[in-house]
Design a protein around this motif. Structure first.
Motif, PDB file in Angstrom:
ATOM      1  N   ALA A 171       2.260   1.155  14.926  1.00  0.00           N
ATOM      2  CA  ALA A 171       1.952   1.650  16.271  1.00  0.00           C
ATOM      3  C   ALA A 171       2.908   2.759  16.675  1.00  0.00           C
ATOM      4  CB  ALA A 171       2.034   0.499  17.276  1.00  0.00           C
ATOM      5  N   ASP A 172       4.125   2.707  16.173  1.00  0.00           N
ATOM      6  CA  ASP A 172       5.135   3.721  16.499  1.00  0.00           C
ATOM      7  C   ASP A 172       5.586   4.370  15.195  1.00  0.00           C
ATOM      8  OD1 ASP A 172       7.195   5.290  17.313  1.00  0.00           O
ATOM      9  OD2 ASP A 172       8.300   3.716  18.377  1.00  0.00           O
ATOM     10  N   HIS A 173       5.177   5.620  14.975  1.00  0.00           N
ATOM     11  CA  HIS A 173       5.479   6.306  13.718  1.00  0.00           C
ATOM     12  C   HIS A 173       6.962   6.599  13.542  1.00  0.00           C
ATOM     13  CE1 HIS A 173       1.263   6.727  12.909  1.00  0.00           C
ATOM     14  NE2 HIS A 173       1.056   7.449  13.999  1.00  0.00           N
ATOM     15  N   HIS A 174       7.722   6.607  14.612  1.00  0.00           N
ATOM     16  CA  HIS A 174       9.116   7.058  14.537  1.00  0.00           C
ATOM     17  C   HIS A 174      10.105   5.911  14.688  1.00  0.00           C
ATOM     18  CE1 HIS A 174       7.861  11.234  14.492  1.00  0.00           C
ATOM     19  NE2 HIS A 174       7.010  10.928  15.448  1.00  0.00           N
ATOM     20  N   ARG A 175       9.641   4.682  14.579  1.00  0.00           N
ATOM     21  CA  ARG A 175      10.546   3.541  14.624  1.00  0.00           C
ATOM     22  C   ARG A 175      10.903   3.137  13.193  1.00  0.00           C
ATOM     23  NH1 ARG A 175       9.251  -2.556  16.934  1.00  0.00           N
ATOM     24  NH2 ARG A 175      11.198  -3.503  16.203  1.00  0.00           N
ATOM     25  N   THR A 176      12.191   3.211  12.872  1.00  0.00           N
ATOM     26  CA  THR A 176      12.607   2.920  11.498  1.00  0.00           C
ATOM     27  C   THR A 176      12.937   1.456  11.281  1.00  0.00           C
ATOM     28  OG1 THR A 176      14.913   3.435  12.006  1.00  0.00           O
ATOM     29  CG2 THR A 176      13.538   5.247  11.226  1.00  0.00           C
ATOM     30  N   ASP A 231      19.401   0.503   6.128  1.00  0.00           N
ATOM     31  CA  ASP A 231      20.256   1.610   5.658  1.00  0.00           C
ATOM     32  C   ASP A 231      19.702   2.200   4.361  1.00  0.00           C
ATOM     33  OD1 ASP A 231      22.011   1.469   7.743  1.00  0.00           O
ATOM     34  OD2 ASP A 231      23.429   0.148   6.727  1.00  0.00           O
ATOM     35  N   LEU A 232      19.263   1.334   3.451  1.00  0.00           N
ATOM     36  CA  LEU A 232      18.709   1.814   2.191  1.00  0.00           C
ATOM     37  C   LEU A 232      17.421   2.591   2.418  1.00  0.00           C
ATOM     38  CD1 LEU A 232      18.802   1.856  -0.911  1.00  0.00           C
ATOM     39  CD2 LEU A 232      17.532  -0.302  -0.889  1.00  0.00           C
ATOM     40  N   SER A 233      16.581   2.133   3.364  1.00  0.00           N
ATOM     41  CA  SER A 233      15.317   2.829   3.622  1.00  0.00           C
ATOM     42  C   SER A 233      15.555   4.252   4.115  1.00  0.00           C
ATOM     43  CB  SER A 233      14.478   2.047   4.634  1.00  0.00           C
ATOM     44  OG  SER A 233      15.054   2.090   5.931  1.00  0.00           O
ATOM     45  N   ARG A 234      16.620   4.464   4.890  1.00  0.00           N
ATOM     46  CA  ARG A 234      16.941   5.827   5.339  1.00  0.00           C
ATOM     47  C   ARG A 234      17.280   6.713   4.145  1.00  0.00           C
ATOM     48  NH1 ARG A 234      20.228   2.978   9.364  1.00  0.00           N
ATOM     49  NH2 ARG A 234      19.058   2.837  11.329  1.00  0.00           N
ATOM     50  N   ARG A 235      18.003   6.157   3.200  1.00  0.00           N
ATOM     51  CA  ARG A 235      18.343   6.929   2.002  1.00  0.00           C
ATOM     52  C   ARG A 235      17.114   7.198   1.146  1.00  0.00           C
ATOM     53  NH1 ARG A 235      22.539   4.424   4.027  1.00  0.00           N
ATOM     54  NH2 ARG A 235      24.680   5.048   3.549  1.00  0.00           N
ATOM     55  N   HIS A 263       3.632 -19.166   1.465  1.00  0.00           N
ATOM     56  CA  HIS A 263       4.267 -18.863   2.743  1.00  0.00           C
ATOM     57  C   HIS A 263       5.544 -18.056   2.506  1.00  0.00           C
ATOM     58  CE1 HIS A 263       1.533 -21.671   4.682  1.00  0.00           C
ATOM     59  NE2 HIS A 263       1.815 -22.550   3.731  1.00  0.00           N
ATOM     60  N   GLY A 264       5.812 -17.185   3.427  1.00  0.00           N
ATOM     61  CA  GLY A 264       7.016 -16.382   3.327  1.00  0.00           C
ATOM     62  C   GLY A 264       7.095 -15.379   4.457  1.00  0.00           C
ATOM     63  N   THR A 265       8.040 -14.495   4.377  1.00  0.00           N
ATOM     64  CA  THR A 265       8.279 -13.488   5.412  1.00  0.00           C
ATOM     65  C   THR A 265       8.280 -12.100   4.785  1.00  0.00           C
ATOM     66  OG1 THR A 265       9.606 -15.010   6.730  1.00  0.00           O
ATOM     67  CG2 THR A 265       9.928 -12.670   7.151  1.00  0.00           C
ATOM     68  N   ALA A 266       7.624 -11.153   5.458  1.00  0.00           N
ATOM     69  CA  ALA A 266       7.599  -9.762   5.001  1.00  0.00           C
ATOM     70  C   ALA A 266       7.963  -8.848   6.158  1.00  0.00           C
ATOM     71  CB  ALA A 266       6.223  -9.399   4.449  1.00  0.00           C
ATOM     72  N   LEU A 267       8.695  -7.808   5.860  1.00  0.00           N
ATOM     73  CA  LEU A 267       9.112  -6.825   6.859  1.00  0.00           C
ATOM     74  C   LEU A 267       8.756  -5.428   6.377  1.00  0.00           C
ATOM     75  CD1 LEU A 267      12.692  -8.116   7.803  1.00  0.00           C
ATOM     76  CD2 LEU A 267      10.579  -8.433   9.109  1.00  0.00           C
ATOM     77  N   ALA A 268       8.424  -4.564   7.326  1.00  0.00           N
ATOM     78  CA  ALA A 268       8.078  -3.178   7.007  1.00  0.00           C
ATOM     79  C   ALA A 268       9.059  -2.235   7.689  1.00  0.00           C
ATOM     80  CB  ALA A 268       6.653  -2.872   7.452  1.00  0.00           C
ATOM     81  N   TYR A 269       9.470  -1.212   6.947  1.00  0.00           N
ATOM     82  CA  TYR A 269      10.388  -0.195   7.450  1.00  0.00           C
ATOM     83  C   TYR A 269       9.708   1.163   7.310  1.00  0.00           C
ATOM     84  CZ  TYR A 269      14.024  -3.772   6.771  1.00  0.00           C
ATOM     85  OH  TYR A 269      14.772  -4.911   6.807  1.00  0.00           O
ATOM     86  N   ARG A 270       9.659   1.925   8.384  1.00  0.00           N
ATOM     87  CA  ARG A 270       9.126   3.282   8.302  1.00  0.00           C
ATOM     88  C   ARG A 270      10.137   4.186   7.599  1.00  0.00           C
ATOM     89  NH1 ARG A 270       4.707   5.068   8.085  1.00  0.00           N
ATOM     90  NH2 ARG A 270       4.651   6.710   9.657  1.00  0.00           N
ATOM     91  N   LEU A 325       8.163   1.266   3.666  1.00  0.00           N
ATOM     92  CA  LEU A 325       8.741   0.343   2.690  1.00  0.00           C
ATOM     93  C   LEU A 325       8.544  -1.074   3.199  1.00  0.00           C
ATOM     94  CD1 LEU A 325      10.696  -0.305   0.241  1.00  0.00           C
ATOM     95  CD2 LEU A 325      12.558  -0.077   1.892  1.00  0.00           C
ATOM     96  N   VAL A 326       7.955  -1.941   2.382  1.00  0.00           N
ATOM     97  CA  VAL A 326       7.713  -3.332   2.765  1.00  0.00           C
ATOM     98  C   VAL A 326       8.425  -4.238   1.776  1.00  0.00           C
ATOM     99  CG1 VAL A 326       5.980  -5.135   3.129  1.00  0.00           C
ATOM    100  CG2 VAL A 326       5.488  -2.784   3.814  1.00  0.00           C
ATOM    101  N   ILE A 327       9.153  -5.229   2.292  1.00  0.00           N
ATOM    102  CA  ILE A 327       9.819  -6.216   1.443  1.00  0.00           C
ATOM    103  C   ILE A 327       9.341  -7.612   1.839  1.00  0.00           C
ATOM    104  CG2 ILE A 327      11.866  -4.768   1.136  1.00  0.00           C
ATOM    105  CD1 ILE A 327      13.314  -6.645   3.134  1.00  0.00           C
ATOM    106  N   GLY A 328       9.392  -8.538   0.897  1.00  0.00           N
ATOM    107  CA  GLY A 328       8.976  -9.893   1.197  1.00  0.00           C
ATOM    108  C   GLY A 328       9.756 -10.909   0.390  1.00  0.00           C
ATOM    109  N   ARG A 329       9.912 -12.105   0.982  1.00  0.00           N
ATOM    110  CA  ARG A 329      10.558 -13.200   0.271  1.00  0.00           C
ATOM    111  C   ARG A 329       9.805 -14.497   0.584  1.00  0.00           C
ATOM    112  NH1 ARG A 329      16.920 -14.428   0.864  1.00  0.00           N
ATOM    113  NH2 ARG A 329      17.036 -12.360  -0.081  1.00  0.00           N
TER     114      ARG A 329
END
Length: 657
Positions: A319-324, A380-384, A342-349, A360-364
């Protein structure tokens, strides 16, 4: 060869004796991590290849002595590397496919570098380790490193044909650099050895403990190394691949990278306020064409393809293209099976310079929420990663512009001259940017044919501007009937009037204004220009050299001598007057014209043309045709130095038939 290779399934066997596959040219064995193992591996491979050749198994018809020798060297170096860097038992597998290519795999069980026998290195000695692995990159058509939990496999594919003969020095040198980067990757991508219990089970304390300890001690070092590795990639797909290996399994069980156009609206993302669904993601996954799923990585390789198919159906639609920062992402339980339902996933712009580049999406599995330390580190890694993707795209754009510009600076085709055979070698030092060398061969009026080979001071856009001025005017003056010396006189004045101003304008446009006190820089040009006029019995040649390496004439009797006088560079002296020489090319005579990338090719303190080295090389070409002479001179120049040439290289051979 990419710096980050593809994953490969490896069949292993825990045994003390080599195993032979019935009906297939394959052998595999387990060796101890001792200094005796490389010798045992060499013997094993040589004996296996000999037996395969005698048995007539599929693919053995392509076996050659060269391939056997290459295989022994490659196996020796890979096993040595495993012994020195791991020190555990290792598993060796060799397989010959139907095309005659040999796949060698060496698996060890501790994929992080270990001390070498506990002996400190002498600080003033040059390290000897690692040099042999460069041989592997030269002998193999491809190589790679596959990481699994508690294991690492280094593999190499040796082709039936000779890859070293097919590679030029520039390509081989680039592959050596890629191999070195790959070995550095192995040091920080090493997964931890498998624990005695399943680390994905809920409530498993040891993983969290180890993770917290590593985050406290190694996170900063991890980010520093990751930044260096990511910055070394010039392809956005390799950046995505490296991101996956950096994250899995150290920080997550799986990872996915989507790449998209920098204008996010192109993908049909919903406008702000239109997003539906939970957790900051749009409900309608069908809007637009969607981003491209560039990479999927999972610690269990057998789940990668199913996970990819599931993720492709549900691309991230922020929804927000500029939220990292991280936002929840739907868990792809159907792709992971009941065990990891079952698990958790997060997305980073992925955002660089204010432009969204991807997600970038990670899951565990079996995790209610990621620890804050992990989410912060991945952010921090996603910014790099985003910065590396942006840099790779910028490089790709500049390379495309440079290729288009380069094509416009060189003739579309080299003219064919009646009674003259010609051959050309043109090798820019920087294949991604405009060269400072140029050439031309074109018809003029009254049965004349003109040729030119030149070298502009510097490289890049400034040099391209000078070539863009010089080459069209050269053709115009020649076709207007000006003599060779008059063409150089007028071209010299033209460069003094226009080229410096235009080149400096190009430099300012790309690099910004010059520092105070730095006025326009002189853009001079060295040029060898001549015209050919066929007549009955030979070719009349008139030429002049303006600050350029002098052309050499190889007579049919094998004698070599220069056929021009040295004169001033173009664009330096305003009132310079140029003269020309005229001679005849008889049947079998050969004229060699080169740039200083040939004559000044270095090997230590020596240059290729020291002691008339170029003349001696040309004398050794007596009796060869124009194509063979050009190729032989090119090969001798490359072989003269230990590294690829550091300057543009161009040579033109004209031979009277």
């Amino acid at each position: 060869m990419g710096a980050i290779p593809a994953q490969r399934e490896t069949v292993t066997r825990a045994c003390d004796a080599p195993a032979q596959e019935t009906g297939r040219a394959m052998t595999r064995t387990t060796l101890p991590g001792t200094p005796l193992s490389p010798g045992s591996a060499r013997t094993l491979v040589r004996n296996a290849l000999t037996e395969w050749a005698a048995s007539g198994l599929p693919g053995t018809e392509h076996l050659s002595d060269r391939l056997v020798d290459d295989a022994v060297v490659a196996v020796s170096e890979l096993v040595t590397n495993a012994v020195v860097h791991a020190g555990t038992d290792l598993e060796l597998t060799c397989h010959l496919d139907d095309t005659g290519a040999l796949l060698v795999e060496v698996l060890d069980h501790h994929p992080s570098r270990a001390p070498r026998d506990g002996e400190p290195e002498t600080p003033y000695e040059t390290p000897e380790y690692g040099r042999g692995l460069r041989l592997v990159s030269r002998l193999a058509e491809s190589w790679g490193v596959t990481y699994r939990t508690g294991a690492k496999t280094v593999w190499a594919r040796l082709p039936a044909e000779d890859p070293v003969a097919a590679k030029d020095g520039i390509e081989a040198y680039a592959e050596e650099r890629a191999l070195e980067r790959g070995l550095r990757v192995a040091e920080i991508l090493a997964p931890e050895p498998p624990p005695h219990s399943n680390p994905l089970d809920r409530g498993y304390p040891h993983r969290a403990e180890r993770e917290r300890d590593w985050l406290n001690r190694g996170a900063l070092s991890f980010l520093a190394e990751a930044s260096d590795l990511l910055a070394g990639q010039l392809d956005e797909n390799l950046v995505a691949a490296l991101a996956g290996q950096l994250i899995v399994p150290r920080l997550a069980d799986w990872c996915a990278v989507w790449l998209e156009d920098e204008v996010a609206g192109r993908w049909g993302y919903p406008r702000s306020g239109e997003a539906a669904g939970g957790a900051g993601w749009a409900a309608d996954g069908t809007a637009g064409t969607g981003p491209r799923l560039a990479r999927v990585w999972h610690s269990a390789e057998n789940l990668i393809e199913e996970l990819r198919r599931t993720l492709e159906k549900e691309p991230p639609l922020p929804a927000d293209h500029h939220r990292t920062g991280p936002v929840p992402y739907p868990w792809p339980g159907e792709a992971l099976g009941a065990r990891h339902a079952h698990g958790t996933a997060l997305a980073y712009r992925l955002i660089a310079g204010g432009h969204p580049l991807g997600t970038l999406v990670i899951g565990r599995s079996d995790l209610v929420r990621f620890p804050d330390e992990v989410t912060g580190l991945v952010e921090d890694l996603s910014r790099r990663v985003a910065l590396a993707i942006g840099a790779a795209r910028q490089y790709a754009r500049q390379a495309t512009i440079s290729r288009v510009l380069q094509r416009g600076l060189l003739p579309g085709a080299v003219a064919e001259i009646p009674g003259v055979a010609s051959a050309l070698v043109y090798e820019p030092c920087d294949k991604g940017g405009p060269s400072g060398d140029f050439y031309d061969l074109f018809p003029a009026r009254d049965g004349r044919w003109c040729f030119a080979i030149g070298d502009v001071q510097g490289k890049g856009p400034e040099a391209a501007v000078v070539i863009g001025i010089a080459r069209p005017w050269l053709r115009l003056l020649a076709r207007e009937g000006y003599r060779v010396s008059d063409v150089l006189d007028r071209l010299n004045q033209l460069l003094l009037d226009d080229a410096t101003e235009a080149a400096d304008a190009a430099a300012r446009a790309l690099a910004g204004p010059a520092p105070p006190g730095d006025g326009p820089q002189t853009r001079f040009l060295s040029l060898l220009y001549g015209e050919l006029t066929p007549f009955e019995g030979g070719i009349r040649c008139t030429l002049a050299s303006a600050g350029h390496p002098l052309p050499l004439l190889l007579g049919e009797d094998g004698e070599v001598h220069t056929v021009a006088q040295p004169q001033t560079l173009l664009g330096v002296v305003e009132d310079a007057t140029y003269t020309s020489e005229t001679f005849e090319l008889r049947s079998g005579d050969t004229l060699l014209c080169v740039t200083d990338g040939v004559t000044e090719r270095r090997s230590g303190s020596r240059q290729f043309d020291d002691g008339d080295g170029l003349a001696a090389a040309l004398a050794g070409c007596a009796g060869l045709n124009a194509e063979l002479i050009a190729e032989r001179i090119r090969r001798l120049v490359h072989e003269f130095g230990g590294r690829p040439p550091e300057d543009d290289l161009a040579l033109l051979v004209l031979q009277a038939e």
